[in-house]
Design an enzyme around this catalytic site. Structure first.
Site, PDB file in Angstrom:
ATOM      1  N   ALA A   1      48.964  -6.044 -19.534  1.00  0.00           N
ATOM      2  CA  ALA A   1      48.499  -7.237 -20.235  1.00  0.00           C
ATOM      3  C   ALA A   1      49.694  -8.107 -20.625  1.00  0.00           C
ATOM      4  O   ALA A   1      50.832  -7.644 -20.655  1.00  0.00           O
ATOM      5  CB  ALA A   1      47.714  -6.838 -21.485  1.00  0.00           C
TER       6      ALA A   1
ATOM      7  N   GLY B   1      46.444  -2.888 -18.771  1.00  0.00           N
ATOM      8  CA  GLY B   1      45.272  -3.672 -18.403  1.00  0.00           C
ATOM      9  C   GLY B   1      45.078  -3.762 -16.902  1.00  0.00           C
ATOM     10  O   GLY B   1      43.943  -3.851 -16.418  1.00  0.00           O
TER      11      GLY B   1
ATOM     12  N   GLU C   1      43.306  -0.668 -16.000  1.00  0.00           N
ATOM     13  CA  GLU C   1      41.907  -0.784 -16.426  1.00  0.00           C
ATOM     14  C   GLU C   1      41.112  -1.646 -15.453  1.00  0.00           C
ATOM     15  O   GLU C   1      39.954  -1.344 -15.136  1.00  0.00           O
ATOM     16  CB  GLU C   1      41.838  -1.350 -17.849  1.00  0.00           C
ATOM     17  CG  GLU C   1      42.300  -0.339 -18.901  1.00  0.00           C
ATOM     18  CD  GLU C   1      42.337  -0.907 -20.301  1.00  0.00           C
ATOM     19  OE1 GLU C   1      41.750  -0.296 -21.211  1.00  0.00           O
ATOM     20  OE2 GLU C   1      42.963  -1.977 -20.492  1.00  0.00           O
TER      21      GLU C   1
ATOM     22  N   GLU D   1      50.565   1.857 -23.288  1.00  0.00           N
ATOM     23  CA  GLU D   1      50.251   1.220 -24.574  1.00  0.00           C
ATOM     24  C   GLU D   1      50.763   1.994 -25.781  1.00  0.00           C
ATOM     25  O   GLU D   1      51.156   1.400 -26.788  1.00  0.00           O
ATOM     26  CB  GLU D   1      48.730   1.021 -24.702  1.00  0.00           C
ATOM     27  CG  GLU D   1      48.164  -0.118 -23.863  1.00  0.00           C
ATOM     28  CD  GLU D   1      47.728   0.340 -22.481  1.00  0.00           C
ATOM     29  OE1 GLU D   1      46.928  -0.363 -21.847  1.00  0.00           O
ATOM     30  OE2 GLU D   1      48.203   1.403 -22.021  1.00  0.00           O
TER      31      GLU D   1
END
Length: 258
Positions: free
Chosen positions: A66, A109, A112, A132
């Site tokens: 991200a 992300g 994901e 993360e």
């Protein structure tokens, strides 16, 4: 090829291709980019001629995570008001098969997003993981849930707690990806599979996707009922009549998608 701000899209016959296109930041996902990905996938999902969607990344990575700069100063209330994961929930509702073509980094992300694909082909240089924890946060777009369903509790905790990266070979052995290819051929190999899948009757393919996804979440008997319902529904399609007639006549079927 259609242009958005952070992605590119194109149609290769019956295959809709979505390219993540922020190569200067290894395709880091910001909110605008996720919204563009959603819009492109939903647009392809509505097109009758598109039977498979392929998701890939431009440059040296699929997606390295991200966009941290976008989130660093947020707080609990602002994150709740943004409701940024609503778009991710809609991504999971796409009915058309989505095949991921992953190379380089596929982290946070980006991982994901890859886990939202129905299948993944990966380059032998691909690296997967959830870093993360090293930022004092955790996956928030389904990472803890989808990885656990794939790997089981103990293996998922190992990877998410440690923040370590998983090699392409490990990802293959754990069932995270379907096949490995050299980095310079992985996209073409994924596209070749997508084209083969696009030749199958699209209603059956979609209902198979729906039933398999239900199997992940439903108890066995409920899943069996759902499977049976979809099985019966397909007998209302012209493709079912054509498929069985072609089988008996020993010829190639001509599927129309209805």
């Amino acid at each position: 090829m259609s242009n958005y701000q952070h992605i590119l899209t194109e149609e290769v016959g019956p295959v809709g291709v979505v390219w993540l296109n922020r190569p200067n930041v290894l395709n880091a996902l910001n909110r605008v980019m996720v919204r563009e990905i959603l819009e492109a996938l939903e647009r392809f999902d509505r097109k009758e001629r598109i039977r498979v969607i392929l998701l890939a990344g431009k440059g040296k990575a699929f997606a390295a995570g991200a966009d941290i700069d976008e989130m660093a100063e947020e707080n609990t209330i602002s994150m709740e008001l943004l409701n940024q994961f609503a778009d991710w929930d809609r991504l999971a509702q796409i009915k058309t098969p989505i095949i991921g073509s992953v190379h380089g980094y596929c982290l946070g992300g980006g991982f994901e997003l890859a886990l939202l694909c129905d299948m993944m082909y990966a380059a032998s240089d691909a690296k997967f993981g959830f870093p993360e924890v090293n930022l004092a946060v955790m996956p928030g777009a389904g990472g803890t849930q989808r990885l656990t369903k794939l790997l089981g509790k103990t293996r998922a905790l190992e990877w998410i707690w440690s923040g370590d990266m998983m090699s392409a070979e490990e990802a293959l052995s754990f069932g995270v990806v379907n096949k490995l290819y050299p980095a310079d051929t992985v996209f073409e190999e994924t596209l070749n599979f997508a084209k083969k899948l696009a030749e199958k009757p699209p209603l059956a393919v979609r209902m198979i996707k729906e039933a398999v996804h239900k199997a992940v979440d439903y108890p066995l008997q409920e899943g069996m009922y759902f499977e049976r319902k979809n099985f019966y529904l397909l007998f209302s399609s012209q493709d079912q009549k054509e498929g069985m007639k072609a089988f008996m006549e020993k010829r190639k079927p001509d599927f129309k998608g209805y």
